[in-house]
Scaffold this motif. Structure first.
Motif, PDB file in Angstrom:
ATOM      1  N   LYS A  58       0.734  -1.283   0.208  1.00 12.22           N
ATOM      2  CA  LYS A  58       0.203  -0.003   0.009  1.00 12.22           C
ATOM      3  C   LYS A  58       0.781   1.187  -0.072  1.00 12.22           C
ATOM      4  N   PHE A  59       2.080   1.212   0.429  1.00 12.08           N
ATOM      5  CA  PHE A  59       2.981   2.155   0.348  1.00 12.08           C
ATOM      6  C   PHE A  59       3.661   2.593  -0.968  1.00 12.08           C
ATOM      7  N   PHE A  60       3.720   1.637  -1.883  1.00  9.51           N
ATOM      8  CA  PHE A  60       4.256   1.735  -2.951  1.00  9.51           C
ATOM      9  C   PHE A  60       3.273   1.851  -3.993  1.00  9.51           C
ATOM     10  N   ILE A  61       2.252   1.110  -3.962  1.00  7.40           N
ATOM     11  CA  ILE A  61       0.902   1.011  -4.847  1.00  7.40           C
ATOM     12  C   ILE A  61      -0.332   1.588  -4.333  1.00  7.40           C
ATOM     13  N   PRO A  62      -0.413   3.024  -3.898  1.00 12.12           N
ATOM     14  CA  PRO A  62      -1.602   3.400  -3.202  1.00 12.12           C
ATOM     15  C   PRO A  62      -3.051   2.835  -3.634  1.00 12.12           C
ATOM     16  N   THR A  63      -3.964   2.458  -2.857  1.00 11.88           N
ATOM     17  CA  THR A  63      -5.131   2.008  -3.283  1.00 11.88           C
ATOM     18  C   THR A  63      -5.680   2.698  -4.342  1.00 11.88           C
ATOM     19  N   SER A  64      -5.724   4.060  -4.290  1.00 11.18           N
ATOM     20  CA  SER A  64      -6.199   5.063  -5.376  1.00 11.18           C
ATOM     21  C   SER A  64      -5.118   6.014  -5.514  1.00 11.18           C
ATOM     22  N   GLU A  65      -4.451   6.378  -6.837  1.00 11.06           N
ATOM     23  CA  GLU A  65      -3.765   7.694  -7.036  1.00 11.06           C
ATOM     24  C   GLU A  65      -3.962   8.192  -8.262  1.00 11.06           C
ATOM     25  N   ARG A  66      -3.874   9.548  -8.191  1.00 12.74           N
ATOM     26  CA  ARG A  66      -3.994  10.361  -9.298  1.00 12.74           C
ATOM     27  C   ARG A  66      -2.839  10.206 -10.318  1.00 12.74           C
ATOM     28  N   ILE A  67      -3.128   9.998 -11.514  1.00  9.53           N
ATOM     29  CA  ILE A  67      -2.003   9.783 -12.411  1.00  9.53           C
ATOM     30  C   ILE A  67      -1.621  11.157 -13.131  1.00  9.53           C
ATOM     31  N   PHE A  68      -2.844  11.878 -13.644  1.00 10.00           N
ATOM     32  CA  PHE A  68      -2.617  13.500 -14.001  1.00 10.00           C
ATOM     33  C   PHE A  68      -3.917  14.129 -13.766  1.00 10.00           C
ATOM     34  N   SER A  69      -3.993  15.446 -14.007  1.00 11.05           N
ATOM     35  CA  SER A  69      -5.407  16.302 -14.018  1.00 11.05           C
ATOM     36  C   SER A  69      -5.214  16.730 -15.589  1.00 11.05           C
ATOM     37  N   PHE A  70      -6.302  16.974 -16.099  1.00  8.70           N
ATOM     38  CA  PHE A  70      -6.260  17.244 -17.518  1.00  8.70           C
ATOM     39  C   PHE A  70      -7.429  18.315 -17.697  1.00  8.70           C
ATOM     40  N   GLY A  75      -4.415  20.995 -21.766  1.00  6.72           N
ATOM     41  CA  GLY A  75      -3.598  21.009 -20.617  1.00  6.72           C
ATOM     42  C   GLY A  75      -3.449  19.788 -19.693  1.00  6.72           C
ATOM     43  N   VAL A  76      -2.362  19.228 -19.323  1.00  5.18           N
ATOM     44  CA  VAL A  76      -2.093  17.981 -18.673  1.00  5.18           C
ATOM     45  C   VAL A  76      -1.228  18.328 -17.374  1.00  5.18           C
ATOM     46  N   GLU A  77      -1.650  17.959 -16.226  1.00  5.85           N
ATOM     47  CA  GLU A  77      -0.616  18.441 -15.261  1.00  5.85           C
ATOM     48  C   GLU A  77      -0.483  17.042 -14.087  1.00  5.85           C
ATOM     49  N   GLU A  78       0.625  16.684 -13.891  1.00  6.51           N
ATOM     50  CA  GLU A  78       1.048  15.414 -13.240  1.00  6.51           C
ATOM     51  C   GLU A  78       1.183  15.813 -11.810  1.00  6.51           C
ATOM     52  N   PRO A  79       0.883  14.866 -11.027  1.00  2.95           N
ATOM     53  CA  PRO A  79       0.831  15.487  -9.452  1.00  2.95           C
ATOM     54  C   PRO A  79       2.398  15.544  -9.145  1.00  2.95           C
ATOM     55  N   VAL A 262      -9.598  14.342 -13.816  1.00  2.00           N
ATOM     56  CA  VAL A 262      -8.658  13.599 -13.272  1.00  2.00           C
ATOM     57  C   VAL A 262      -8.566  12.402 -13.711  1.00  2.00           C
ATOM     58  N   ARG A 263      -7.412  11.961 -14.235  1.00  2.00           N
ATOM     59  CA  ARG A 263      -7.442  10.331 -14.509  1.00  2.00           C
ATOM     60  C   ARG A 263      -6.669   9.669 -13.375  1.00  2.00           C
ATOM     61  N   TYR A 264      -7.141   8.568 -12.840  1.00  5.75           N
ATOM     62  CA  TYR A 264      -6.575   7.991 -11.619  1.00  5.75           C
ATOM     63  C   TYR A 264      -6.676   6.635 -11.854  1.00  5.75           C
ATOM     64  N   LYS A 265      -5.913   5.907 -11.112  1.00  2.51           N
ATOM     65  CA  LYS A 265      -5.789   4.600 -11.082  1.00  2.51           C
ATOM     66  C   LYS A 265      -5.987   3.882  -9.863  1.00  2.51           C
ATOM     67  N   GLU A 266      -6.734   2.802  -9.517  1.00  6.02           N
ATOM     68  CA  GLU A 266      -7.126   2.280  -8.122  1.00  6.02           C
ATOM     69  C   GLU A 266      -6.998   0.683  -8.341  1.00  6.02           C
ATOM     70  N   TRP A 267      -6.746   0.091  -7.065  1.00  6.48           N
ATOM     71  CA  TRP A 267      -6.498  -1.502  -6.993  1.00  6.48           C
ATOM     72  C   TRP A 267      -7.818  -2.108  -7.840  1.00  6.48           C
ATOM     73  N   ASP A 268      -7.371  -3.167  -8.423  1.00  8.28           N
ATOM     74  CA  ASP A 268      -8.626  -4.065  -9.282  1.00  8.28           C
ATOM     75  C   ASP A 268      -8.350  -5.313  -8.618  1.00  8.28           C
ATOM     76  N   ALA A 269      -9.097  -6.261  -8.778  1.00  8.01           N
ATOM     77  CA  ALA A 269      -9.208  -7.436  -8.408  1.00  8.01           C
ATOM     78  C   ALA A 269      -9.881  -8.539  -9.370  1.00  8.01           C
ATOM     79  N   CYS A 270      -8.925  -9.641  -9.823  1.00 10.03           N
ATOM     80  CA  CYS A 270      -9.368 -10.256 -10.790  1.00 10.03           C
ATOM     81  C   CYS A 270     -10.682 -11.414 -10.062  1.00 10.03           C
TER      82      CYS A 270
END
Ligand code: SF4
Ligand code: SF4
Length: 343
Positions: A58-70, A75-79, A262-270
């Motif tokens: 969880k410290f290296f791959i947060p449950t949810s994290e912003r990739i960038f705002s657009f 315009g695109v802005e990375e955190p 905002v484009r974000y990524k979050e944990w998913d589960a098979c």
């Protein structure tokens, strides 16, 4: 690399000195379980912990994290990452080995992750030889414990009244220079070997890895999957608690009135139905039986085989036992292997 023997009474002072350089996260009791949480002193940690609910991934791959705002106009802005050095104190061998597997995906894989690389770089690791494995652990049979062979900055082994502290990196050497302690003797190393042998005698579960990828590939239609599919609740707890699961979903959240988002990524589960959903409502793993087979098969069977090149022939599972401990349906992958072997 060098080492020191630190009296348990002096551990607090060592942690206090480390806290001047690092934000420290350690195992802390929460109800009847444990979590990795921010701590400011050794007293806040329980180094006799069994397993934390969520693994340190969880410290290296947060449950949810912003990739960038657009912005819709382009315009695109990375955190910006402003976090300073941090330290995970007391990571067990299984979870440390899980990080080394995640490194194969996110540092050495086909699509390296810069945010993962930054977090790995700024995070020091103080590992802990596991002397009291829980009833669900089987790291020994997976070759990932109870004491790590490397990958740590400092490795602590409980010798009773003292800790044997061994450095595994230049950063670890610098950290140990802050600790008060005496020189390591042959008797201390013998004490460590005995502690490891004693821990090994406590394991109640194991997985026989011999020919395991063929075993799974030969048993894709075994009735065990249908039976497990009927028990499975598709809750996702197993995947979320697994230290090596790394699948994520990417989503866009649009601002109102749709000038950006905002484009974000979050944990998913098979094990979840939506995971395998594709365009026009198609789903290539609609059955829970197929999804639980995927989870167990990827972890123990074909995780190390050629389809998943990222683990270079190693099983994805590190034997932490979390998916067994927390599964509300009582599904135990070590028992599934026995059943497939007809034991
Ligand atoms: S599959 Fe289960 S036992 Fe293996 S690493 Fe993942 S959570 Fe731990
Ligand atoms: S934790 Fe158990 S019930 Fe929940 S999805 Fe995993 S295997 Fe199924």
């Amino acid at each position: 690399m060098g080492g020191k023997v630190i009296a348990k009474d002096s551990l607090g002072e060592f942690v206090s000195k480390l806290s001047e350089r690092y934000r420290i996260f350690g195992p802390r009791k929460k109800g009847t379980e444990w979590i990795f949480d921010e701590v400011r002193s050794a007293e806040e940690m329980d180094l006799r912990y069994s397993t934390t609910i969520l693994p340190p991934r969880k410290f290296f791959i947060p449950t949810s994290e912003r990739i960038f705002s657009f912005k819709m106009d382009g315009g695109v802005e990375e955190p910006e990452e402003r976090d300073g050095p941090s330290l995970i104190f007391g990571i067990h061998s299984c979870d440390l080995n899980a990080l080394l597997l995640l490194d194969m995906v996110f540092l050495e894989g086909e699509f390296p992750s810069p945010s993962y690389a930054r977090r790995r770089e700024r995070t020091a690791l103080v590992a802990l030889t596991c002397i009291d494995p829980s009833e669900n652990c089987f790291c020994e049979s997976m070759g990932t414990g109870p004491s790590p062979a490397g990958g740590y900055d400092v490795l602590l082994t409980d010798l009773g009244r003292e800790y044997l502290a061994e450095s595994g990196s230049r950063r670890g050497e610098e950290m140990l220079a802050l600790a008060k302690g005496r020189a390591v003797t042959a008797a201390d190393l013998e004490g460590k070997a005995k502690a490891i042998e004693c821990a090994k005698s406590k394991f109640k579960k194991k997985v026989d890895l011999k020919g395991i990828d063929e075993l799974f590939l030969r048993n894709l239609d075994n009735p065990v999957w249908k039976r497990l599919g009927e028990k499975d609740l598709a809750c996702g707890i197993c995947v979320n608690s697994c230290p090596t699961c790394f699948c994520f979903d990417v989503r866009d959240q649009l601002d109102f009135p749709m000038v950006g988002g905002v484009r974000y990524k979050e944990w998913d589960a098979c094990v979840l139905l939506e995971f395998s959903q594709v365009a026009l409502g198609g789903n290539f793993r609609r059955d829970r039986a197929a999804r639980i087979r995927q989870f167990i098969g990827h972890n123990l069977g074909w995780g190390g085989a050629s389809q998943f090149r990222e683990f270079k022939g190693r099983a994805k599972c590190v034997g932490c036992g979390r998916c067994i401990r927390y599964c509300p349906a009582g599904i135990d992958l070590t028992e599934v292997v026995k059943e497939l072997r007809g034991i």
